[in-house]
Design an enzyme around this catalytic site. Sequence first.
Site, short mmCIF file in Angstrom:
data_model
loop_
_atom_site.label_atom_id
_atom_site.label_comp_id
_atom_site.label_asym_id
_atom_site.label_seq_id
_atom_site.Cartn_x
_atom_site.Cartn_y
_atom_site.Cartn_z
CG ASP A 1 1.17 -2.20 6.43
OD1 ASP A 1 1.46 -2.84 5.55
OD2 ASP A 1 1.10 -1.01 6.73
CG HIS A 2 -1.60 -8.02 6.92
ND1 HIS A 2 -2.18 -6.64 7.17
CD2 HIS A 2 -2.57 -8.40 5.63
CE1 HIS A 2 -2.70 -6.00 7.46
NE2 HIS A 2 -3.90 -7.53 5.26
CD GLU B 1 -11.20 -3.99 6.84
OE1 GLU B 1 -11.33 -4.97 6.51
OE2 GLU B 1 -11.40 -2.65 7.74
CG HIS C 1 -3.07 -1.52 6.32
ND1 HIS C 1 -2.41 -2.03 6.62
CD2 HIS C 1 -3.66 -2.22 6.87
CE1 HIS C 1 -2.25 -2.97 7.56
NE2 HIS C 1 -3.19 -2.54 7.62
C1 BG6 Z 1 -5.96 -5.56 9.49
C2 BG6 Z 1 -7.42 -4.05 9.96
O1 BG6 Z 1 -4.16 -4.56 9.56
O2 BG6 Z 1 -6.26 -4.75 8.26
C3 BG6 Z 1 -8.31 -4.54 10.30
O3 BG6 Z 1 -6.53 -4.32 12.11
C4 BG6 Z 1 -8.48 -4.64 9.17
O4 BG6 Z 1 -9.50 -3.19 11.13
C5 BG6 Z 1 -7.55 -5.68 8.08
O5 BG6 Z 1 -9.80 -5.69 9.29
C6 BG6 Z 1 -7.69 -5.85 6.95
O6 BG6 Z 1 -6.56 -6.81 6.00
P1 BG6 Z 1 -6.68 -7.57 5.03
O7 BG6 Z 1 -6.08 -8.17 4.16
O8 BG6 Z 1 -8.23 -7.78 5.47
O9 BG6 Z 1 -7.47 -6.30 3.59
#
Ligand code: BG6
Length: 492
Positions: free
Chosen positions: A175-176, A214, A238
Amino acid sequence: MNGTPASLLTIFGATGDLARRMLLPSLHGLENDGLLPPALRILGTARSELDLEGFKALVADAIGQYVPAAERNDATLARLLQRIHYQAASVDDAASMQSLCEAIAALRDGDVVYHLSTAPRWYAPICDALGQHGLGGAGTRVMLEKPLGHDLASAIEINDGVARVFDEERVFRVDHYLGKEGVQNLLALRFGNALFEPLWNARHIEQVQITVAETVGVEGRGDYYDGSGAMRDMLQNHLLQLLCLVAIEPPSQFEPTAVRNEKIKVLHSLRAIGREQVAADTVIGQYGAGAVDGVAVPGYRDELSDSGAGRPSTTETYVALRARIDNWRWKGVPFYLRTGKRMPQRCTEIYLQFRSVPHSIFDHGASALQPNALVIRLQPEERIELRLMSKTPGLDRAGLQLSQVALDLDMQEEFGAHRRRLAYERLYMDAIEGNGTLFVRRDETEAAWRWVDAIHDGWRHAGMVPKTYPAGTWGPGSAVTLTDRHGHAWRE
Ligand code: BG6
């Protein structure tokens, strides 16, 4: 550490969008700082019939495009390219998998990390192939990208498939968000300071809000996104991970089992939002045409179809809900979660509002006092703000005047000398070294799906469809009612 530092990192889906935007730039960052194990080799694999030079050109191009000029240099790129290998393969073509496995066997000189960044339906077949070629035993670890299924049943199927070859300690679910500095800083803030813990509970906290907003739309990923929606794409993973880190009990140590044991308790304590509650406790929206940052943008349905002619869809691009955690610490405290695309600004933020003082000694009454709040901003900039009441300077002949001020910690200012790292830099180092603390365990993922499935079931049962909101706004008007009804207001 689980194992020794990996000798080989094999990236499946190495020519894909994630690899180009995030994975290769992260490896470049680690190379630049001399953090990759000296002997580590990197093997890219994908369906594309590239030769080694072709893949190296792709790597160089991705670095050129996605690493800021100030952080690039030729020597680093040259060192990175020396580690790089490529082998085209397709999991439904046994001969190509055989060649890939031979390449892996030839390149490894110890532990191996496999990073599966392909469509999840390939995860189990890839793991099976690795297992059949004797490449799934001790000393191997597998990183899995999301989405891990689209509901509990499909997640179990994927997890079972992977588990045939890799036991759970060797499965690293990405989960990045857990790789982001700001997210880890949340743990540092909570568990590195004595100040907050006595206040971190229902007695002192009135409400919590977690926002991931976003400005982007679906960015050409319409085919995936339309089958997923904001709930599966963002909230199931997330936002629930952020909720866990806000809500967990102090783990005894910062290590994989202790941290994840506490997270799973939170997930198990989430009160189900079922058929009876969805209408009151959740709001879904879909963006229509509008403007973001002064630029006109099309609505979701028009963005979905190549012709721009609009495609019918009831997929939500916005979801807000009121979650409750049924345990001693959080009894009665609402956790408002919301995430959406095409919002007015990019912002990931956790907001904790404390309860008001029990009695105001100031003669204009408690209404002039605003509750204290802690704001943890994770993106686009990292900052921590403690909002306090303070006397407004003056002689106050009509009674003491107070205003709300912020104790403000800007991480960029404070730690300006430190480069802000990509989430995958941290995640790769941890996977290479075998540390699973910042990865998601199987039971977490499945508990999150179970909770999310009940909401989807409720939506279907109630026939709930998303309300349209203009791009560039904070979602449908009904999101206001979600908090209003309980005497709270979204932070905007
Ligand atoms: C991803 C989603 O996991 O996270 C995307 O699939 C989203 O839809 C992205 O845009 C958002 O990541 P970050 O790091 O830009 O907040």
